[in-house]
Design a protein around this motif. Structure first.
Motif, PDB file in Angstrom:
ATOM      1  N   ILE A  19       0.859  -1.178   0.000  1.00 40.33           N
ATOM      2  CA  ILE A  19       0.000   0.000   0.000  1.00 40.33           C
ATOM      3  C   ILE A  19       0.897   1.229   0.000  1.00 40.33           C
ATOM      4  CG2 ILE A  19      -1.871   1.222   1.163  1.00 40.33           C
ATOM      5  CD1 ILE A  19      -2.639  -1.574   0.243  1.00 40.33           C
ATOM      6  N   ALA A  20       0.917   1.952  -1.111  1.00 44.48           N
ATOM      7  CA  ALA A  20       1.759   3.142  -1.218  1.00 44.48           C
ATOM      8  C   ALA A  20       1.101   4.335  -0.531  1.00 44.48           C
ATOM      9  CB  ALA A  20       2.036   3.462  -2.679  1.00 44.48           C
ATOM     10  N   ARG A  21      -0.198   4.550  -0.803  1.00 42.52           N
ATOM     11  CA  ARG A  21      -0.914   5.651  -0.136  1.00 42.52           C
ATOM     12  C   ARG A  21      -2.410   5.505  -0.360  1.00 42.52           C
ATOM     13  NH1 ARG A  21      -1.177  11.024  -3.868  1.00 42.52           N
ATOM     14  NH2 ARG A  21      -1.119  10.017  -5.907  1.00 42.52           N
ATOM     15  N   TRP A  22      -3.167   5.974   0.601  1.00 37.84           N
ATOM     16  CA  TRP A  22      -4.615   6.080   0.464  1.00 37.84           C
ATOM     17  C   TRP A  22      -4.936   7.487  -0.008  1.00 37.84           C
ATOM     18  CZ3 TRP A  22      -8.579   2.725   0.568  1.00 37.84           C
ATOM     19  CH2 TRP A  22      -8.327   1.431   1.033  1.00 37.84           C
ATOM     20  N   MET A  23      -5.799   7.594  -0.999  1.00 33.99           N
ATOM     21  CA  MET A  23      -6.170   8.897  -1.538  1.00 33.99           C
ATOM     22  C   MET A  23      -7.427   9.453  -0.859  1.00 33.99           C
ATOM     23  SD  MET A  23      -5.578   7.964  -5.517  1.00 33.99           S
ATOM     24  CE  MET A  23      -3.975   7.396  -6.101  1.00 33.99           C
ATOM     25  N   LYS A  24      -8.111   8.611  -0.109  1.00 31.88           N
ATOM     26  CA  LYS A  24      -9.327   9.015   0.597  1.00 31.88           C
ATOM     27  C   LYS A  24      -9.237   8.576   2.056  1.00 31.88           C
ATOM     28  CE  LYS A  24     -11.614  10.835  -2.852  1.00 31.88           C
ATOM     29  NZ  LYS A  24     -12.042  12.243  -2.840  1.00 31.88           N
ATOM     30  N   ILE A  59     -11.085   1.308   6.174  1.00 32.42           N
ATOM     31  CA  ILE A  59      -9.785   1.053   5.561  1.00 32.42           C
ATOM     32  C   ILE A  59      -9.177  -0.128   6.304  1.00 32.42           C
ATOM     33  CG2 ILE A  59      -7.440   1.909   5.241  1.00 32.42           C
ATOM     34  CD1 ILE A  59      -8.575   4.667   4.765  1.00 32.42           C
ATOM     35  N   ALA A  60      -9.050  -1.280   5.598  1.00 32.36           N
ATOM     36  CA  ALA A  60      -8.634  -2.523   6.245  1.00 32.36           C
ATOM     37  C   ALA A  60      -7.122  -2.647   6.395  1.00 32.36           C
ATOM     38  CB  ALA A  60      -9.179  -3.723   5.480  1.00 32.36           C
ATOM     39  N   VAL A  61      -6.363  -2.021   5.504  1.00 30.27           N
ATOM     40  CA  VAL A  61      -4.897  -2.098   5.564  1.00 30.27           C
ATOM     41  C   VAL A  61      -4.320  -0.691   5.452  1.00 30.27           C
ATOM     42  CG1 VAL A  61      -4.578  -4.446   4.730  1.00 30.27           C
ATOM     43  CG2 VAL A  61      -4.894  -2.620   3.091  1.00 30.27           C
ATOM     44  N   GLN A  62      -3.227  -0.469   6.131  1.00 30.37           N
ATOM     45  CA  GLN A  62      -2.641   0.860   6.179  1.00 30.37           C
ATOM     46  C   GLN A  62      -1.469   0.988   5.213  1.00 30.37           C
ATOM     47  OE1 GLN A  62      -4.168   3.212   8.014  1.00 30.37           O
ATOM     48  NE2 GLN A  62      -5.655   1.576   8.500  1.00 30.37           N
ATOM     49  N   GLU A  63      -1.047   2.230   4.964  1.00 23.17           N
ATOM     50  CA  GLU A  63       0.080   2.495   4.070  1.00 23.17           C
ATOM     51  C   GLU A  63       1.337   1.787   4.584  1.00 23.17           C
ATOM     52  OE1 GLU A  63       0.591   6.662   3.564  1.00 23.17           O
ATOM     53  OE2 GLU A  63      -1.365   6.966   2.623  1.00 23.17           O
ATOM     54  N   GLY A  64       2.073   1.174   3.647  1.00 27.68           N
ATOM     55  CA  GLY A  64       3.296   0.456   3.998  1.00 27.68           C
ATOM     56  C   GLY A  64       3.102  -1.028   4.196  1.00 27.68           C
TER      57      GLY A  64
END
Length: 513
Positions: A19-24, A59-64
């Motif tokens: 996961i690189a980034r969430w946009m929302k 959001i089930a998984v976080q950035e990284g």
């Protein structure tokens, strides 16, 4: 009703992503197909669009974090989100602002704005370079009219207009590197020239959030790339990023390492080319290599570095083939609708020899040898963009007429830049005809991972001794380059002799002798 957001299929050999980034953020209103989250794999970064309109509920998984294909990323709660998504440049960056521009253009011009993106160019192709652009902002376009050309590692393809309308915005310029799915331009559907309110060609890049920038003003390396660079003692400046806004991906780090990038702080990158003297520099022109030319260069050098390459030569008397062509060329063309050339004879002669010497039709995979019980013959074609090698599949099962038709089709597609990925994959042996350019002798380079390539050359009349008499005969030198790791010298020489025998006595093809 809630809708799941899951990791999409990422390609045949890719099973996980980061996961690189969430946009929302949770609670944001989103529209169908609006980008939600960016995933980074070993080879490319991709955006996952919203499968439905509504509100981001979880959001089930976080950035990284690393996730596998099919894993749950988040949930969308049902709601009236379509068309109401509010772009948030603090999170969505360029993708969100693109949605805003589309909505504004729709309101201003009154017509539907259609976005044209980089099409998929094959399973293993993830990025392309923008070549020639045929249209500009304000130009009217028709459905299926060519707008611009994209060059991938393997071929060039034209991007067609999906609708009738006017180009309102051109996001890219010639020479730009773009990923599959990236926005190229926008068209106002149904508009006529002069009626639409065009935006400037390739507007200045919108600023991404300061928190997401690195010291060089671009996006920070992807998590997996940063981890690998830390392990190898590398800096972002040591690696050329191929992701969005120059982001360094894991594949870029691997490529840099393979290319000799520094693996420790003590090592320095290769020095740049010394500057030319002033009087010479003024008369030089520096042009960036196309992606196709870069790939050709890399593959040819890789073949030299990997294979134990050797070339053996022979010559063939082309009298029998030339007489057969002269005798039947009119009847052949009348019946089959294609001219009788030399390539049909050579392709069939190669197939005949490959069945007798299967090692030439095999390839090495680690400590294994893979023998191919079929003949997919690559035919090297020179174009103004570089060398391409389309493949005549199952040539051993074709007649000479069928081979000539397929070679004609592939050659025309190559010159027009319309070869598909399927046209260039799976070759087991290659034929290169330098004779069309006047070459008398050459040593062709292997088309890895193949183990053999046949070089044809110019037909030239030479004095030959036949039955104790000196006679003039049309002769051609043949060259077989082969991988000595798998093909022995005896096999290589025998292979070339079999081709010579068949061409000097073409009836052997009919009788399978």
């Amino acid at each position: 009703m809630a809708t799941e957001i899951r990791v999409p299929t990422l390609g045949e050999s890719v099973t996980e992503a980061t996961i690189a980034r969430w946009m929302k953020s949770v609670g944001d209103t989103i529209a169908t197909d609006e980008p939600l989250v960016e995933l980074e794999t070993d080879k490319v970064s991709i955006e996952v669009p919203a499968p439905a309109a509504g509100t981001l509920d979880e959001i089930a998984v976080q950035e990284g974090e690393t996730v596998e294909v099919g894993a749950l990323l988040g949930m969308i709660a049902a709601g009236d989100g379509a068309g109401k998504a509010k772009p948030e440049t603090s999170q969505a960056g360029e993708s969100s602002s693109g949605t805003k521009e589309t909505q504004e253009a729709t309101m201003a011009g009154g017509g539907k704005i259609v976005e044209v993106n980089v099409p998929s160019a094959g399973e293993s192709v993830t990025e392309a370079q923008v070549g020639e652009i045929y249209k500009k902002v304000g130009d009217a376009v028709k459905t299926d009219e060519a707008i611009l050309e994209l060059e991938t590692d393997k071929a060039a393809q034209e991007v067609m207009s999906p609708v009738d309308g006017v180009i309102t915005e051109m996001v890219v310029a010639s020479g730009d590197e773009v990923e599959v799915g990236a926005l190229l331009l926008r068209i106002e559907q149904g508009a006529s020239a002069g009626a639409a309110a065009p935006k400037a060609d390739k507007p200045a890049e919108k600023e991404a959030p300061a928190a997401k920038k690195d010291d060089d003003g671009g996006r920070p390396p992807a998590p997996s790339a940063q981890k690998m660079m830390t392990e190898k003692g590398m800096k972002a400046s040591d690696v050329a990023g191929s992701g969005k806004d120059g982001q360094v991906l894991k594949g870029d780090v691997l490529a840099a390492l393979e290319g000799g990038a520094p693996s420790s702080p003590a090592e320095k990158p290769k020095a740049a080319r010394p500057a030319s003297p002033a009087e010479d520099g003024e008369r030089e022109e520096r042009v960036k290599m196309t992606r196709l030319r870069q790939t050709i260069a890399r593959r040819l050098k890789d073949a030299q570095d990997t294979a134990a390459m050797l070339t053996t030569f022979n010559e063939v008397d082309m009298t029998a083939v030339m007489e057969m062509r002269k005798k039947y060329k009119e009847l052949f063309e009348k019946k089959h609708g294609v001219k009788l050339g030399f390539m049909g004879f050579f392709t069939k002669a190669v197939c005949h020899a490959l069945k007798e010497i299967p090692a030439v039709n095999a390839e090495i995979d680690g400590t294994d040898i893979i023998y191919k019980n079929f003949c997919h013959i690559g035919v090297a074609v020179g174009t103004d963009r570089g060398l391409v090698v389309p493949v005549v599949r199952d040539a051993d099962q074709m007649s000479i007429a069928e081979v000539e038709k397929e070679i004609g089709r592939l050659g025309l597609a190559a010159r027009d830049g319309k070869l598909s990925m399927a046209d260039m994959q799976g070759g087991t042996f290659t034929i290169s005809n330098g004779g069309v350019y006047g070459s008398l002798m050459s040593t062709p380079i292997l088309n890895a991972p193949q183990s053999g390539i046949l070089g044809m050359h110019k037909i030239q009349e030479r004095p030959m001794v036949v039955g104790g008499q000196i006679v003039i005969r049309p002769m051609m030198y043949l060259a077989l380059s082969y991988d000595h790791r798998i093909v022995d010298g005896k096999e290589a020489v025998t292979f070339l002799v079999r081709i010579k025998d068949v061409l000097e006595d073409p009836e052997r093809l009919v009788l399978d002798l």
